[in-house]
Design a protein around this motif. Structure first.
Motif, mmCIF file in Angstrom:
data_model
loop_
_atom_site.group_PDB
_atom_site.id
_atom_site.type_symbol
_atom_site.label_atom_id
_atom_site.label_comp_id
_atom_site.label_asym_id
_atom_site.label_seq_id
_atom_site.Cartn_x
_atom_site.Cartn_y
_atom_site.Cartn_z
ATOM 1 N N ARG A 128 105.295 -46.412 85.797
ATOM 2 C CA ARG A 128 105.442 -45.986 85.285
ATOM 3 C C ARG A 128 104.620 -44.735 84.751
ATOM 4 O O ARG A 128 103.498 -44.849 83.688
ATOM 5 N N LYS A 129 105.587 -43.413 84.774
ATOM 6 C CA LYS A 129 103.950 -42.212 84.813
ATOM 7 C C LYS A 129 104.067 -41.722 83.475
ATOM 8 O O LYS A 129 105.415 -41.875 82.094
ATOM 9 N N LYS A 130 103.188 -41.531 82.200
ATOM 10 C CA LYS A 130 103.374 -41.641 80.372
ATOM 11 C C LYS A 130 103.881 -40.397 80.550
ATOM 12 O O LYS A 130 103.286 -39.535 81.471
ATOM 13 N N ILE A 131 104.589 -39.706 79.885
ATOM 14 C CA ILE A 131 105.228 -38.555 79.230
ATOM 15 C C ILE A 131 104.119 -37.850 78.549
ATOM 16 O O ILE A 131 103.955 -38.311 77.175
ATOM 17 N N GLY A 132 103.583 -36.628 78.205
ATOM 18 C CA GLY A 132 103.154 -36.296 77.834
ATOM 19 C C GLY A 132 103.811 -35.447 76.227
ATOM 20 O O GLY A 132 104.923 -35.031 77.482
ATOM 21 N N ARG A 133 102.814 -34.829 75.073
ATOM 22 C CA ARG A 133 104.572 -34.113 74.172
ATOM 23 C C ARG A 133 105.001 -33.058 75.362
ATOM 24 O O ARG A 133 105.718 -32.589 74.653
ATOM 25 N N ASN A 134 103.950 -32.313 75.719
ATOM 26 C CA ASN A 134 104.253 -30.501 76.229
ATOM 27 C C ASN A 134 104.582 -31.385 77.574
ATOM 28 O O ASN A 134 104.625 -29.933 78.103
ATOM 29 N N ASP A 135 104.984 -31.961 77.840
ATOM 30 C CA ASP A 135 105.521 -32.476 79.087
ATOM 31 C C ASP A 135 106.969 -31.561 79.738
ATOM 32 O O ASP A 135 107.630 -31.870 77.873
ATOM 33 N N SER A 136 107.768 -31.349 80.259
ATOM 34 C CA SER A 136 109.154 -31.372 80.226
ATOM 35 C C SER A 136 109.534 -32.775 80.187
ATOM 36 O O SER A 136 109.456 -33.672 80.506
ATOM 37 N N CYS A 137 110.899 -32.390 79.390
ATOM 38 C CA CYS A 137 111.357 -33.039 79.005
ATOM 39 C C CYS A 137 112.487 -34.465 80.684
ATOM 40 O O CYS A 137 112.834 -33.820 80.897
ATOM 41 N N PRO A 138 112.175 -35.774 80.388
ATOM 42 C CA PRO A 138 112.536 -35.857 82.108
ATOM 43 C C PRO A 138 114.460 -35.820 81.262
ATOM 44 O O PRO A 138 115.216 -36.825 82.642
ATOM 45 N N CYS A 139 115.561 -36.255 80.125
ATOM 46 C CA CYS A 139 116.512 -36.072 80.329
ATOM 47 C C CYS A 139 116.915 -34.789 81.304
ATOM 48 O O CYS A 139 118.185 -34.856 81.308
ATOM 49 N N GLY A 140 116.122 -33.948 81.333
ATOM 50 C CA GLY A 140 116.693 -32.107 82.291
ATOM 51 C C GLY A 140 117.046 -31.251 80.972
ATOM 52 O O GLY A 140 117.275 -30.074 82.107
ATOM 53 N N SER A 141 116.895 -31.783 80.146
ATOM 54 C CA SER A 141 117.556 -30.085 79.743
ATOM 55 C C SER A 141 116.541 -29.151 79.266
ATOM 56 O O SER A 141 116.500 -27.881 79.308
ATOM 57 N N GLY A 142 115.723 -29.003 80.201
ATOM 58 C CA GLY A 142 114.817 -27.764 80.178
ATOM 59 C C GLY A 142 113.267 -27.726 79.208
ATOM 60 O O GLY A 142 112.536 -26.937 78.921
ATOM 61 N N LYS A 143 114.032 -28.589 77.876
ATOM 62 C CA LYS A 143 112.877 -28.418 76.406
ATOM 63 C C LYS A 143 111.233 -29.606 76.453
ATOM 64 O O LYS A 143 111.842 -29.878 77.915
#
Length: 169
Positions: free
Chosen positions: A146-161
């Motif tokens: 599993r890739k760690k999600i960075g704070r400034n990465d796009s949210c994996p939920c797909g919201s674009g935020k």
């Protein structure tokens, strides 16, 4: 080699214990047979190390025994080494330090195997142990992939935020 109870705690309660009194060539006392197996998930060595120890609280190793239940040809095919195959095949003392009663404990182990159908139980325990090791390895592989999600990465939920402004709160 890892003790059975470390990967299969429910089977740890099934450790075989026995008491010796006036047994030819062996000291009186309470003893335990402890099964250990290879914890390499890719290995199918079909081999167990059996340690006969004094019962707790003062645990002393009395004998270390190899039990390889497959044919010599099987071990030659997986190890590609006749000497190694001979070390694994059959029932015999492990190399290394043994107690002065190790030979007598080896003979007692063979007798217990015959009388209690212990060989079949050890094979069953081996399969359960290996299944637990493989499940654990699979879980570790999945979680490390599993890739760690960075704070400034796009949210994996797909919201674009950004993650920090969405699901990462």
């Amino acid at each position: 080699m890892i003790p059975l109870y470390e990967k299969c705690p429910e089977l740890g309660k099934q450790i075989i214990g026995f008491t010796l009194k006036d047994e030819e060539g062996l000291p009186d006392g309470d003893y335990v047979l402890m099964e250990s197996f290879c914890d390499n998930p890719d290995c199918d060595c079909r081999n167990a190390f059996i340690y006969i120890t004094t019962a707790p609280p003062e645990v002393k190793n009395m004998a270390g025994i190899n039990y390889g239940w497959e044919s010599r040809q099987y071990y030659e095919s997986i190890f590609a080494d006749e000497e190694r195959a001979n070390q694994v095949h059959g029932v015999h003392l492990l190399e290394g330090k043994q107690s002065e009663w190790a030979d007598a404990f080896l003979e007692l182990f063979k007798k217990i195997m015959r009388e209690r159908n212990l060989g079949e139980k050890i094979k069953k325990h081996y399969k359960l142990f290996k299944a637990a090791v493989r499940r654990e390895a699979s879980w570790e592989e999945q979680t490390s992939a599993r890739k760690k999600i960075g704070r400034n990465d796009s949210c994996p939920c797909g919201s674009g935020k950004k993650y920090k402004m969405c699901c990462g709160r």
